[in-house]
Design an enzyme around this catalytic site. Structure first.
Site, mmCIF file in Angstrom:
data_model
loop_
_atom_site.group_PDB
_atom_site.id
_atom_site.type_symbol
_atom_site.label_atom_id
_atom_site.label_comp_id
_atom_site.label_asym_id
_atom_site.label_seq_id
_atom_site.Cartn_x
_atom_site.Cartn_y
_atom_site.Cartn_z
ATOM 1 N N VAL A 31 0.825 -1.212 0.000
ATOM 2 C CA VAL A 31 0.000 0.000 0.000
ATOM 3 C C VAL A 31 0.862 1.267 0.000
ATOM 4 O O VAL A 31 0.456 2.315 -0.503
ATOM 5 C CB VAL A 31 -0.947 0.000 1.231
ATOM 6 C CG1 VAL A 31 -1.844 1.227 1.245
ATOM 7 C CG2 VAL A 31 -1.791 -1.255 1.257
ATOM 8 N N LYS A 100 -23.341 -11.233 3.201
ATOM 9 C CA LYS A 100 -24.169 -11.324 1.973
ATOM 10 C C LYS A 100 -25.603 -10.864 2.215
ATOM 11 O O LYS A 100 -26.245 -10.323 1.312
ATOM 12 C CB LYS A 100 -24.165 -12.743 1.421
ATOM 13 C CG LYS A 100 -24.793 -13.787 2.338
ATOM 14 C CD LYS A 100 -23.889 -14.939 2.586
ATOM 15 C CE LYS A 100 -24.198 -15.593 3.894
ATOM 16 N NZ LYS A 100 -23.195 -16.531 4.345
ATOM 17 N N GLU A 124 -16.126 -8.183 -1.432
ATOM 18 C CA GLU A 124 -15.542 -9.366 -2.073
ATOM 19 C C GLU A 124 -15.840 -10.657 -1.288
ATOM 20 O O GLU A 124 -16.127 -11.708 -1.869
ATOM 21 C CB GLU A 124 -14.025 -9.177 -2.209
ATOM 22 C CG GLU A 124 -13.285 -10.318 -2.858
ATOM 23 C CD GLU A 124 -13.725 -10.544 -4.298
ATOM 24 O OE1 GLU A 124 -13.457 -9.711 -5.149
ATOM 25 O OE2 GLU A 124 -14.375 -11.587 -4.558
ATOM 26 N N VAL A 127 -19.355 -13.314 -1.261
ATOM 27 C CA VAL A 127 -19.646 -14.455 -2.147
ATOM 28 C C VAL A 127 -18.368 -15.257 -2.339
ATOM 29 O O VAL A 127 -17.322 -14.703 -2.666
ATOM 30 C CB VAL A 127 -20.145 -13.987 -3.533
ATOM 31 C CG1 VAL A 127 -20.502 -15.194 -4.404
ATOM 32 C CG2 VAL A 127 -21.333 -13.053 -3.411
ATOM 33 N N ILE A 131 -12.561 -16.909 -2.461
ATOM 34 C CA ILE A 131 -12.396 -16.911 -3.924
ATOM 35 C C ILE A 131 -12.592 -15.491 -4.448
ATOM 36 O O ILE A 131 -13.647 -14.891 -4.223
ATOM 37 C CB ILE A 131 -13.441 -17.827 -4.611
ATOM 38 C CG1 ILE A 131 -13.391 -19.236 -4.027
ATOM 39 C CG2 ILE A 131 -13.241 -17.844 -6.116
ATOM 40 C CD1 ILE A 131 -14.512 -20.144 -4.533
ATOM 41 N N GLY A 182 -19.420 -27.804 11.893
ATOM 42 C CA GLY A 182 -19.546 -26.339 11.981
ATOM 43 C C GLY A 182 -19.735 -25.662 10.636
ATOM 44 O O GLY A 182 -19.581 -24.448 10.520
ATOM 45 N N LYS A 200 -26.282 -14.938 -2.581
ATOM 46 C CA LYS A 200 -24.977 -14.864 -3.265
ATOM 47 C C LYS A 200 -25.152 -14.701 -4.778
ATOM 48 O O LYS A 200 -24.474 -13.894 -5.401
ATOM 49 C CB LYS A 200 -24.154 -16.104 -2.936
ATOM 50 C CG LYS A 200 -23.671 -16.116 -1.471
ATOM 51 C CD LYS A 200 -23.077 -17.453 -1.089
ATOM 52 C CE LYS A 200 -22.506 -17.449 0.322
ATOM 53 N NZ LYS A 200 -22.192 -18.798 0.810
ATOM 54 N N GLY A 297 -14.854 -20.147 5.874
ATOM 55 C CA GLY A 297 -13.695 -20.377 6.738
ATOM 56 C C GLY A 297 -13.052 -19.071 7.148
ATOM 57 O O GLY A 297 -13.091 -18.078 6.429
HETATM 58 N N1 HSE Z 1 -23.103 -21.411 5.327
HETATM 59 C C1 HSE Z 1 -22.300 -20.853 4.280
HETATM 60 C C2 HSE Z 1 -21.814 -21.986 3.396
HETATM 61 C C3 HSE Z 1 -21.140 -20.089 4.875
HETATM 62 O O1 HSE Z 1 -21.958 -23.142 3.797
HETATM 63 O O2 HSE Z 1 -21.331 -21.754 2.303
HETATM 64 C C4 HSE Z 1 -20.399 -19.226 3.891
HETATM 65 O O3 HSE Z 1 -21.195 -18.208 3.358
#
Ligand code: HSE
Length: 403
Positions: A31, A100, A124, A127, A131, A182, A200, A297
């Site tokens: 930066v 989202k 970013e 969604v 990625i 989870g 999304k 994650g």
């Molecule tokens: N519950 C969402 C998934 C988490 O399983 O993709 C990420 O947006």
């Protein structure tokens, strides 16, 4: 120096703090100035955590501090995220979110406020987690005028469908396992009913078209009702079943939907398994481009948030993301669009199955077990397929084939 305030110290918020601290020198080089976290906002206390010293409970402290130029909203949900982000923009601060639900519901208004003030509202991470997909759609692919987007956008359901397909697990066991790991949202209906994927794809469709695609107008069907039997039959016929969010433009019409689809073994999205996401973008200039990676994650999502922070810091004083307007994009009626369908019918004789399959233009049908048949139809409208099903006897399941 850019000073950042983070709204929410949950999984992603703590990930953002971790990435900004760990990569401090690298980011400073990128930066040309330091980026530091001045505040973390959360209702909870975190005794013993290094952020304890910068923790605040009152958003007004951040809004009133002219030193803070970027806020990061990672609380989730629409309220009070919307009020906090809007107030921050009105106070002259750019905003980054991974949320989202916020972008899908309030994106047009927040983008407009940002544009009017030469600020940025970036999302970013909302969604595809880690990625990069919003920025490529905004930048590199704009010349290509993306004509279709097909995405496995929900990791939880992709994990469940993979378990049902590869390990012949039941729907219930696959859901229990996704929850134990989870992956599933607190309320699993957001995942399994397709609501998460719907928000999304509405964001991707809005960014691609430049107009607001209202998630409430996107026909959405989740994976509830997909059985292990459907999985085995699809496998026999040469397909997997994936939950696909899609946006496509054909003959001047715009189509968007979320639905389970049959995906042939040789399709680019077929190998996207487990909790991973994959997004296939079809462009008339670039051809087909595939994006693949961790759709959720802590660190992948935090990495996408930090990329937005860096982008904003590098471009202080100007709006970098075109975003989309408040004008709504009109979506065409999907039931009038021609495509192939998978049809499973339980009950009925072999003669009836032959006649039934022929009425759909199917070349052949497969007998799964006595009285259960499946086939892939010739391209036809959903309205025509539904009419044929309504006139028939037996228990019928119908799923579109991708494409
Ligand atoms: N519950 C969402 C998934 C988490 O399983 O993709 C990420 O947006």
């Amino acid at each position: 120096m850019s000073k950042v305030a983070i709204f929410g110290y949950g999984t992603i918020g703590s990930g953002v703090v971790e990435v900004l601290n760990k990569k401090r020198e690298y980011i400073e080089k990128q930066v040309g100035e330091e980026i530091s976290v001045k505040y973390v906002l959360d209702l909870r206390d975190f005794p013993g955590d290094p952020i304890e010293k910068i923790l605040v409970h009152d958003v007004q402290v951040i809004l009133d501090d002219p030193e803070v130029d970027i806020v990061v909203e990672v609380m989730g949900g629409v309220h009070p995220a919307y009020e906090y982000v809007k107030s921050a923009l009105l106070a002259g601060k750019s905003a980054v979110t991974s949320n989202k639900a916020l972008v899908a519901a309030c994106g047009p208004e927040l983008l407009k406020i940002a544009r009017e003030r030469k600020l940025n509202f970036q999302f970013e991470a909302s969604v595809g987690g880690g990625i990069p997909i919003i920025r490529p759609l905004e930048d590199a692919l704009t010349a290509g005028d993306a004509s279709g987007i097909y995405g496995i956008l929900n990791g939880t359901t992709n994990y469940m469908l993979t378990k049902m397909f590869d390990d012949e697990m039941s729907y219930e066991d696959a859901l229990a396992q996704a929850q134990a790991l989870g992956y599933a949202e607190r309320d699993p209906s957001a995942d399994v009913e397709g609501f998460d994927a719907c928000r999304k794809i509405s964001i991707l469709a809005s960014v691609t078209s430049g107009k607001f695609v209202d998630y409430q107008e996107i026909p959405t069907r989740g994976i509830v009702g997909i059985t292990q039997e459907d999985m085995s039959i699809a496998d026999l016929l040469g397909y997997g079943i994936k939950l696909i969010g899609s946006f496509s433009r054909e003959n001047g019409k715009n189509y968007a939907e979320v639905t389970p689809m049959l995906v042939p073994f040789d399709h680019a999205l077929y190998p996207v398994k487990d909790v991973f996401n994959g997004i296939l973008v079809d462009g008339d200039v670039n051809g087909a481009i595939m994006f693949y990676g961790s759709g959720a994650g802590k660190l992948p999502t935090a990495g996408a948030v930090v990329a937005d922070i860096i982008d904003i810091a590098r471009n202080a004083g100007r709006t970098i993301q075109a975003g989309y307007s408040e004008e709504k994009l009109e979506l065409a009626d999907l039931s009038a669009r021609e495509r192939a369908f998978y049809v499973r019918v339980a009950g009925g004789s072999e003669d009836q199955a032959q006649a039934f399959a022929s009425s759909f233009g199917a070349d052949s049908y497969t007998e799964i077990e006595s009285g259960t048949y499946a086939f892939i139809t010739a391209p036809m409208t959903r309205a025509a397929a539904d009419k044929l099903c309504a006139d028939a006897e037996g228990n019928i399941n119908i799923i579109p084939v991708i494409g």
